[in-house]
Design a protein around this motif. Structure first.
Motif, PDB file in Angstrom:
ATOM      1  N   UNK A   1       0.842  -1.195   0.000  1.00  0.00           N
ATOM      2  CA  UNK A   1       0.000   0.000   0.000  1.00  0.00           C
ATOM      3  C   UNK A   1       0.879   1.247   0.000  1.00  0.00           C
ATOM      4  N   UNK A   2       0.582   2.165  -0.905  1.00  0.00           N
ATOM      5  CA  UNK A   2       1.338   3.404  -0.979  1.00  0.00           C
ATOM      6  C   UNK A   2       2.712   3.254  -1.581  1.00  0.00           C
ATOM      7  N   UNK A   3       3.024   2.110  -2.176  1.00  0.00           N
ATOM      8  CA  UNK A   3       4.362   1.858  -2.719  1.00  0.00           C
ATOM      9  C   UNK A   3       4.392   2.042  -4.227  1.00  0.00           C
ATOM     10  N   UNK A   4       3.262   1.839  -4.889  1.00  0.00           N
ATOM     11  CA  UNK A   4       3.232   1.881  -6.353  1.00  0.00           C
ATOM     12  C   UNK A   4       3.243   3.334  -6.808  1.00  0.00           C
ATOM     13  N   UNK A   5       4.282   3.697  -7.533  1.00  0.00           N
ATOM     14  CA  UNK A   5       4.473   5.031  -8.084  1.00  0.00           C
ATOM     15  C   UNK A   5       4.788   4.903  -9.571  1.00  0.00           C
ATOM     16  N   UNK A   6       4.748   5.998 -10.318  1.00  0.00           N
ATOM     17  CA  UNK A   6       5.106   5.890 -11.747  1.00  0.00           C
ATOM     18  C   UNK A   6       6.500   5.325 -11.968  1.00  0.00           C
ATOM     19  N   UNK A   7       7.462   5.740 -11.177  1.00  0.00           N
ATOM     20  CA  UNK A   7       8.820   5.221 -11.340  1.00  0.00           C
ATOM     21  C   UNK A   7       8.895   3.752 -10.931  1.00  0.00           C
ATOM     22  N   UNK A   8       8.110   3.352  -9.919  1.00  0.00           N
ATOM     23  CA  UNK A   8       8.110   1.944  -9.513  1.00  0.00           C
ATOM     24  C   UNK A   8       7.553   1.066 -10.629  1.00  0.00           C
ATOM     25  N   UNK A   9       6.502   1.530 -11.320  1.00  0.00           N
ATOM     26  CA  UNK A   9       5.947   0.755 -12.428  1.00  0.00           C
ATOM     27  C   UNK A   9       6.967   0.625 -13.546  1.00  0.00           C
ATOM     28  N   UNK A  10       7.671   1.709 -13.853  1.00  0.00           N
ATOM     29  CA  UNK A  10       8.712   1.620 -14.886  1.00  0.00           C
ATOM     30  C   UNK A  10       9.837   0.690 -14.461  1.00  0.00           C
ATOM     31  N   UNK A  11      10.171   0.692 -13.179  1.00  0.00           N
ATOM     32  CA  UNK A  11      11.213  -0.209 -12.705  1.00  0.00           C
ATOM     33  C   UNK A  11      10.798  -1.670 -12.783  1.00  0.00           C
ATOM     34  N   UNK A  12       9.527  -1.970 -12.472  1.00  0.00           N
ATOM     35  CA  UNK A  12       9.041  -3.345 -12.558  1.00  0.00           C
ATOM     36  C   UNK A  12       9.080  -3.839 -14.003  1.00  0.00           C
ATOM     37  N   UNK A  13       8.809  -2.970 -14.944  1.00  0.00           N
ATOM     38  CA  UNK A  13       8.842  -3.366 -16.350  1.00  0.00           C
ATOM     39  C   UNK A  13      10.244  -3.784 -16.790  1.00  0.00           C
ATOM     40  N   UNK A  14      11.271  -3.274 -16.136  1.00  0.00           N
ATOM     41  CA  UNK A  14      12.650  -3.595 -16.533  1.00  0.00           C
ATOM     42  C   UNK A  14      13.197  -4.837 -15.839  1.00  0.00           C
ATOM     43  N   UNK A  15      12.474  -5.392 -14.886  1.00  0.00           N
ATOM     44  CA  UNK A  15      13.025  -6.476 -14.090  1.00  0.00           C
ATOM     45  C   UNK A  15      13.149  -7.781 -14.863  1.00  0.00           C
ATOM     46  N   UNK A  16      12.239  -8.046 -15.805  1.00  0.00           N
ATOM     47  CA  UNK A  16      12.267  -9.338 -16.501  1.00  0.00           C
ATOM     48  C   UNK A  16      13.589  -9.530 -17.239  1.00  0.00           C
ATOM     49  N   UNK A  17      14.080  -8.492 -17.894  1.00  0.00           N
ATOM     50  CA  UNK A  17      15.344  -8.608 -18.618  1.00  0.00           C
ATOM     51  C   UNK A  17      16.549  -8.629 -17.688  1.00  0.00           C
ATOM     52  N   UNK A  18      16.356  -8.250 -16.423  1.00  0.00           N
ATOM     53  CA  UNK A  18      17.451  -8.234 -15.459  1.00  0.00           C
ATOM     54  C   UNK A  18      17.514  -9.505 -14.631  1.00  0.00           C
ATOM     55  N   UNK A  19      16.689 -10.515 -14.931  1.00  0.00           N
ATOM     56  CA  UNK A  19      16.700 -11.754 -14.156  1.00  0.00           C
ATOM     57  C   UNK A  19      16.197 -11.558 -12.749  1.00  0.00           C
ATOM     58  N   UNK A  20      15.142 -10.754 -12.592  1.00  0.00           N
ATOM     59  CA  UNK A  20      14.618 -10.447 -11.258  1.00  0.00           C
ATOM     60  C   UNK A  20      13.106 -10.295 -11.355  1.00  0.00           C
ATOM     61  N   UNK A  21      12.467 -10.216 -10.202  1.00  0.00           N
ATOM     62  CA  UNK A  21      11.026 -10.039 -10.130  1.00  0.00           C
ATOM     63  C   UNK A  21      10.616  -9.569  -8.752  1.00  0.00           C
ATOM     64  N   UNK A  22       9.387  -9.112  -8.646  1.00  0.00           N
ATOM     65  CA  UNK A  22       8.833  -8.657  -7.373  1.00  0.00           C
ATOM     66  C   UNK A  22       7.511  -9.360  -7.138  1.00  0.00           C
ATOM     67  N   UNK A  23       7.173  -9.529  -5.874  1.00  0.00           N
ATOM     68  CA  UNK A  23       5.882 -10.068  -5.447  1.00  0.00           C
ATOM     69  C   UNK A  23       5.228  -9.002  -4.576  1.00  0.00           C
ATOM     70  N   UNK A  24       4.110  -8.474  -5.027  1.00  0.00           N
ATOM     71  CA  UNK A  24       3.404  -7.405  -4.326  1.00  0.00           C
ATOM     72  C   UNK A  24       2.033  -7.905  -3.901  1.00  0.00           C
ATOM     73  N   UNK A  25       1.624  -7.553  -2.699  1.00  0.00           N
ATOM     74  CA  UNK A  25       0.283  -7.865  -2.222  1.00  0.00           C
ATOM     75  C   UNK A  25      -0.419  -6.572  -1.833  1.00  0.00           C
ATOM     76  N   UNK A  26      -1.699  -6.514  -2.116  1.00  0.00           N
ATOM     77  CA  UNK A  26      -2.520  -5.344  -1.807  1.00  0.00           C
ATOM     78  C   UNK A  26      -3.846  -5.803  -1.230  1.00  0.00           C
ATOM     79  N   UNK A  27      -4.403  -5.014  -0.327  1.00  0.00           N
ATOM     80  CA  UNK A  27      -5.745  -5.298   0.175  1.00  0.00           C
ATOM     81  C   UNK A  27      -6.805  -4.910  -0.850  1.00  0.00           C
ATOM     82  N   UNK A  28      -6.541  -3.863  -1.592  1.00  0.00           N
ATOM     83  CA  UNK A  28      -7.461  -3.396  -2.621  1.00  0.00           C
ATOM     84  C   UNK A  28      -6.675  -2.566  -3.620  1.00  0.00           C
ATOM     85  N   UNK A  29      -7.152  -2.512  -4.844  1.00  0.00           N
ATOM     86  CA  UNK A  29      -6.507  -1.677  -5.855  1.00  0.00           C
ATOM     87  C   UNK A  29      -6.728  -0.193  -5.603  1.00  0.00           C
TER      88      UNK A  29
END
Length: 711
Positions: free
Chosen positions: A560-588
């Motif tokens: 909660x409160x972690x997703x930002x425009x820069x965070x979304x752009x960073x997540x998009x780059x993770x697949x090519x970097x051999x990495x990933x994130x697991x995020x949980x939210x109570x609601x969108x």
């Protein structure tokens, strides 16, 4: 030992003491000497490796994305036509009666004697003498042949074979797990054929002996296999690898911590495929037939596209998803395959502290490790980018341009001069004073820059002082955010003087297990800011790693409160970097509306748990799209009889069935509908279930599946 072969099986009754079944009877003759018991196969108390070998040799066929491959039996893509049991049994009885009728008509001669002509045409006249033994045998054999032909015919019409498979002994038998037969040495994974092919016969024999004797675990097998991959890629020499295996056997190439397993496991893991089982695909018509009843599992091949789980409190996000994934990634780290950072609230069920190498308890006075506020970097500009994202990343929509560039510039104007003078970055109190424009610290910094001859940095500091008096300056906003960390509870943390043991995410080049506890109680805003800091440091660190074969994953419980425009752009780059994130939210709703679509598009694996709200379900329904399906429209039309006989028949049918005679018309057409509608996601997902869609790093897709997280 459990079913996955993850523990040693040690005999606990190696020397059983025989006990008499009852009081001894007086023998009529002297008793004979008792028989000598058979010699045990191994020494008393010695470990047995049969369970590990069974686990290792269990087949793991290739399967669809997300299917638990351990012992999996593939199913056809399309569901075979299955006749209802009542219809099947009634058809079998009718077929039997038809066969009985045909035989009765033949036996009693109502159909004539033509069916006996082949008998009379083939046998000689000498065999046709009445009441002779030969004639009796031949005639009754012919009768049996004709009866058999009739039985085969009606049996096929009545589907007797399907009844036998569905209700007969084949259905009574259950698959009893037994010992898997040992394959040929060149195909036996316990014999290490890859090492033998490379000429390391002695090392292969040592590992095979440890496996047979019960000294090897699944983590040992995965760790040594990872080390062998390093030899094949040229990172290690064959002689070094062979020497380590001959010296230490199954304990060779250890993890830096020396641990060979986790203190406790709650989920089922398979380190051969790298999967952890999270549930079972429900036997539901909305699931593809090939998935129904199969185990569902996650691994680095799926987590490399990142995962987002949304569900209310109590829906099972932490216990059913985050805890198994944290266990799996920690096991991968012990095997040298992954580096994991698990972030959650203090007291969350994320596993025992002994399962991690580094435990950072922010705000806890007994914490051994500290968190590096600047991510271990020495570049002021890089540190400013990450820190600006953490401090005001959630306020970017209020800034001109919609990003954190202005905040980054403000921080860089202070971090660069401070590091040039002091050789380190400022601590939290010092940074707060600089952002507030305190005269004393700024004057001291100016004198230091003049003494060091740093004219370029002196101009940066002058520009910062000029902007302090301008309206809309971001220094005050940044200072207010830094003040959330300048609290007595955090006084021992974020130290930059070198007196503490700060952890930096630059260490993700190594297979490290890290857990970061955030102080949720009383410091919710600071916790969200620290979570953004960890996510920003993670995306910045993994993109510059040299060894991208080491999978890096950030598990963030409650984003909660972690997703930002820069965070979304960073997540998009993770697949090519051999990495990933697991995020949980109570609601969108915890994500700004403009970022929900980009977030769901950047994440490859999406999970909607039970209890979702309809407006959250609408976002999932849109991203999952629609599919073509077959719709059947059934129309019942009443039949009007015109003749007296027809009216009598209709009246009889109405008396028997209680309904008017109707004619059914079926219309089949192709329609496009949502895979899962918002209403279905909100109201049709049972408790303990979730709808999960998967995407692998190779681009393979799995449609939204209804998963029982308790299975």
């Amino acid at each position: 030992m459990d079913g996955d072969g993850t523990r040693d099986a040690r005999g606990t009754h190696a020397n059983p003491v025989p006990r008499p079944a009852g009081p001894p009877e007086v023998p009529a003759k002297p008793p004979e000497a008792p028989a000598v018991p058979p010699r045990p196969a191994r020494a008393p108390g010695a470990p047995d490796g049969s369970a590990f070998l069974t686990w290792l040799r269990t087949p793991r066929p290739q399967a669809l994305p997300g299917v638990w491959r351990f012992g999996h039996r593939p199913r056809p893509e399309e569901e075979p036509e299955r006749v209802p049991g009542r219809q099947l049994l009634s058809g079998a009885v009718i077929a039997f009666l038809v066969g009985w009728l045909i035989w009765s008509l033949l036996w009693n001669g109502y159909l004539g004697g033509w069916w006996l002509l082949p008998l009379y045409a083939m046998i000689p006249d000498s065999w046709a003498e009445p009441h002779s033994f030969t004639s009796v045998v031949v005639v009754y054999a012919y009768y049996v042949l004709i009866a058999g032909i009739i039985m085969v015919g009606v049996g096929r019409l009545g589907r007797w074979s399907e009844i036998w498979r569905r209700y007969g002994p084949p259905a009574w038998r259950r698959a009893v797990p037994g010992a898997v037969p040992a394959p040929a040495p060149e195909e036996d994974p316990a014999a290490w054929p890859a090492l033998r092919a490379a000429g390391a016969h002695d090392a292969a024999e040592r590992l095979a002996a440890d496996a047979r004797s019960g000294l090897m675990r699944d983590v040992d097998h995965a760790r040594i296999a990872r080390a062998w991959q390093g030899v094949q890629r040229g990172r290690h020499s064959l002689a070094t690898f062979t020497g380590a295996v001959l010296s230490h056997g199954a304990g060779a190439c250890p993890h830096p911590s020396g641990a060979r397993d986790l203190p406790v496991r709650q989920a089922r893991h398979d380190l051969v495929t790298g999967q952890v089982r999270i549930g079972t695909a429900a036997d539901d018509a909305r699931n593809p037939y090939a998935y129904r009843g199969a185990g569902l599992a996650l691994g680095p091949d799926l987590l490399g596209t990142s995962l987002l789980a949304v569900g209310p409190a109590g829906s099972g996000k932490t216990g059913s998803l985050v805890r198994p994934l944290a266990e799996s990634l920690c096991l991968h780290a012990l095997a040298g395959r992954a580096a994991v950072v698990v972030v959650g609230a203090a007291g969350a069920d994320l596993g025992p502290a002994d399962a991690y190498d580094v435990v950072v308890r922010i705000g806890h006075p007994d914490s051994v490790y500290d968190l590096d506020l600047y991510g271990g970097t020495t570049d002021p500009d890089e540190a400013a980018v990450v820190l600006a994202e953490a401090l005001v990343g959630d306020l970017t929509e209020q800034h001109q341009g919609g990003d954190t560039r202005r905040s980054t510039t403000v921080l860089a104007q202070l971090l660069g001069p401070f590091r040039a003078v002091h050789g380190r970055f400022p601590g939290v109190p010092e940074l707060r004073q600089l952002l507030e424009g305190a005269p004393g610290p700024l004057a001291e910094l100016r004198e230091g820059l003049r003494a060091a001859g740093q004219d370029s940095l002196l101009r940066e500091l002058d520009a910062r002082e000029r902007q302090l008096d301008r309206p809309g300056d971001l220094g005050g906003v940044l200072a207010d955010r830094v003040a959330l960390l300048d609290r007595p509870a955090f006084a021992p943390f974020f130290d930059t003087s070198g007196q503490s043991r700060p952890f930096s995410l630059k260490a993700l080049d190594h297979p490290v297990r890290v857990r970061i506890d955030l102080p949720q109680r009383g410091h919710a805003d600071a916790s969200r800011m620290l979570a953004r800091l960890v996510l920003a440091q993670f995306t910045a660190s993994v993109s510059v790693r040299e060894d991208r074969s080491l999978f890096a994953c950030l598990v963030l419980d409650d984003a909660s409160g972690v997703v930002t425009p820069e965070a979304v752009r960073g997540v998009q780059r993770l697949r090519s970097a051999g990495a990933g994130v697991v995020l949980t939210l109570r609601t969108l709703d915890d994500v700004p509306r403009p970022l929900r679509g980009p977030l769901l598009g950047a994440i490859g694996c999406r999970m909607a748990l039970s209890g979702l709200t309809p407006w959250d379900g609408q976002d999932f329904a849109e991203v999952w799209g629609k599919e073509w399906t077959e719709a059947r429209d059934v129309t019942d039309r009443q039949i009007i009889a015109e003749t007296p006989a027809g009216k009598a028949v209709h009246m009889l049918r109405r008396v028997i069935t209680g309904k008017a005679p109707t004619a059914r018309a079926v219309t089949v057409r192709q329609v496009e509908r949502e895979r899962w509608s918002a209403s279905e996601l909100a109201h049709a997902v049972p408790a303990g279930h979730a709808v999960l869609s998967l995407t692998s790093v190779k681009g393979e897709h799995a449609p939204p599946l209804l998963v029982d997280l308790r299975g």
